[in-house]
Design a protein around this motif. Structure first.
Motif, short mmCIF file in Angstrom:
data_model
loop_
_atom_site.label_atom_id
_atom_site.label_comp_id
_atom_site.label_asym_id
_atom_site.label_seq_id
_atom_site.Cartn_x
_atom_site.Cartn_y
_atom_site.Cartn_z
N ILE A 78 50.11 6.19 -26.17
CA ILE A 78 50.90 5.73 -27.31
C ILE A 78 52.18 6.54 -27.34
O ILE A 78 52.16 7.77 -27.40
CB ILE A 78 50.14 5.93 -28.64
CG1 ILE A 78 48.78 5.22 -28.59
CG2 ILE A 78 50.98 5.43 -29.82
CD1 ILE A 78 48.87 3.73 -28.48
N GLY A 79 53.32 5.85 -27.30
CA GLY A 79 54.58 6.59 -27.32
C GLY A 79 55.77 5.67 -27.11
O GLY A 79 55.67 4.46 -27.22
N CYS A 80 56.91 6.29 -26.77
CA CYS A 80 58.13 5.54 -26.49
C CYS A 80 58.19 5.18 -25.02
O CYS A 80 57.68 5.91 -24.17
CB CYS A 80 59.36 6.40 -26.83
SG CYS A 80 59.39 7.02 -28.53
N SER A 81 58.82 4.07 -24.72
CA SER A 81 59.00 3.68 -23.32
C SER A 81 59.92 4.68 -22.63
O SER A 81 60.83 5.25 -23.25
CB SER A 81 59.59 2.28 -23.22
OG SER A 81 60.87 2.23 -23.82
N HIS A 87 52.66 10.80 -21.97
CA HIS A 87 51.67 10.15 -21.09
C HIS A 87 51.03 11.25 -20.26
O HIS A 87 51.73 12.00 -19.59
CB HIS A 87 52.37 9.13 -20.20
CG HIS A 87 51.46 8.02 -19.74
ND1 HIS A 87 51.91 6.75 -19.45
CD2 HIS A 87 50.11 7.99 -19.51
CE1 HIS A 87 50.89 5.99 -19.07
NE2 HIS A 87 49.80 6.72 -19.09
N TYR A 141 57.13 10.14 -31.09
CA TYR A 141 55.74 10.36 -30.70
C TYR A 141 55.61 11.68 -29.94
O TYR A 141 54.69 12.46 -30.18
CB TYR A 141 55.24 9.22 -29.81
CG TYR A 141 55.18 7.88 -30.48
CD1 TYR A 141 54.02 7.44 -31.12
CD2 TYR A 141 56.28 7.02 -30.48
CE1 TYR A 141 53.95 6.19 -31.72
CE2 TYR A 141 56.23 5.77 -31.09
CZ TYR A 141 55.07 5.37 -31.71
OH TYR A 141 55.01 4.13 -32.31
N THR A 160 54.41 5.35 -18.26
CA THR A 160 55.21 4.34 -18.96
C THR A 160 55.67 4.81 -20.33
O THR A 160 56.56 4.20 -20.92
CB THR A 160 54.42 3.04 -19.13
OG1 THR A 160 53.23 3.30 -19.89
CG2 THR A 160 54.04 2.43 -17.78
N LYS A 161 55.06 5.87 -20.84
CA LYS A 161 55.35 6.33 -22.20
C LYS A 161 55.63 7.82 -22.23
O LYS A 161 55.31 8.57 -21.31
CB LYS A 161 54.14 6.05 -23.11
CG LYS A 161 53.67 4.62 -23.17
CD LYS A 161 54.64 3.74 -23.91
CE LYS A 161 54.08 2.32 -24.05
NZ LYS A 161 55.03 1.41 -24.73
N THR A 162 56.24 8.24 -23.33
CA THR A 162 56.29 9.67 -23.65
C THR A 162 55.65 9.82 -25.02
O THR A 162 56.13 9.21 -25.97
CB THR A 162 57.73 10.21 -23.67
OG1 THR A 162 58.56 9.40 -24.53
CG2 THR A 162 58.32 10.23 -22.27
N CYS A 176 61.83 11.24 -28.38
CA CYS A 176 60.83 10.27 -28.85
C CYS A 176 60.04 10.85 -30.01
O CYS A 176 59.49 11.95 -29.91
CB CYS A 176 59.89 9.91 -27.71
SG CYS A 176 58.47 8.91 -28.24
N THR A 233 56.89 13.87 -21.13
CA THR A 233 57.29 13.96 -22.53
C THR A 233 58.80 14.16 -22.59
O THR A 233 59.48 14.26 -21.57
CB THR A 233 56.54 15.10 -23.24
OG1 THR A 233 56.82 15.05 -24.64
CG2 THR A 233 56.91 16.46 -22.67
#
Length: 204
Positions: free
Chosen positions: A196-199, A141, A68, A137-139, A66, A62
């Motif tokens: 689901i989040g930001c790269s 995750h 998300y 891959t996301k924050t 972001c 995290t």
């Protein structure tokens, strides 16, 4: 005979290619997660092996910047408050390159953790070496690990729940359901979901 040899070579190539892709993409459910040593916001180095009495871990990649990740901060705090005492503490890791995202540097991490009342370690993935191992891959995750005699086994990968926008409208709490199942000695029904989040930000 030549055709058989060609087919055998092709099968071998495909197998090796598939193996390489799986390895490069990070952990899958059932894999053993290696330990790490990352700097916490208090300046101390933190490893999973430090948690002698833990039954497992809720590892969450995290960050501060972001939307998300920010939307999930209170829920992450609640996860730690609920499950740390049951043996599954939250371990938060900030994976972004801070040259690309200065708002995620260590000072900003310290300030954010204080403002939000983080009850868990908030670690810097210095050099961005850990998140690729996991395949994040996301924050945010999430990777739920279960401590066993064979190591920390990945049991769940994905999202925290099914509604990042509104905690009161959540219908399925993926992480809670997974940890509850582990604590009850039951099989996790949904072992993977789409994060689901930001790269995660890296230098191009």
């Amino acid at each position: 005979m030549k055709t058989l040899k060609l087919l055998a070579a092709l099968v071998c190539f495909v197998s090796l290619t598939a193996f390489t892709i799986t390895t490069d993409s990070g952990y899958e459910v059932g894999d053993v997660a290696t330990d790490f040593s990352l700097e916490n916001i208090d300046g101390k180095m933190v490893s999973l092996s430090d948690y002698k009495s833990a039954k497992g871990f809720i590892v969450i990649f995290t960050c501060n910047t972001c939307p998300y990740a920010v939307a999930y901060e209170d829920r992450i705090v609640e996860l730690d408050k609920k499950y740390a005492k049951k043996g599954y503490p939250v371990i938060a890791i900030m994976p972004n390159d801070t040259d690309v995202k200065p708002g995620d540097n260590m000072q900003a991490m310290k300030a954010r953790a204080k403002a939000k009342g983080f009850t868990f370690p908030y670690l810097m993935d210095e050099g961005q070496k850990i998140y690729p191992q996991y395949g994040a891959t996301k924050t945010p995750h999430v990777y739920i690990l279960e401590k066993t005699t064979d190591g920390n086994i990945v049991k769940y990968i994905g999202a925290i729940d099914d509604n990042y926008q509104d905690a009161t409208a959540v219908k399925t709490k993926y992480v809670e359901n997974a940890v509850d199942a582990l604590l009850a000695g039951k099989e996790i029904k949904q072992k993977t979901t789409r994060a689901i989040g930001c790269s995660i930000k890296t230098k191009k």
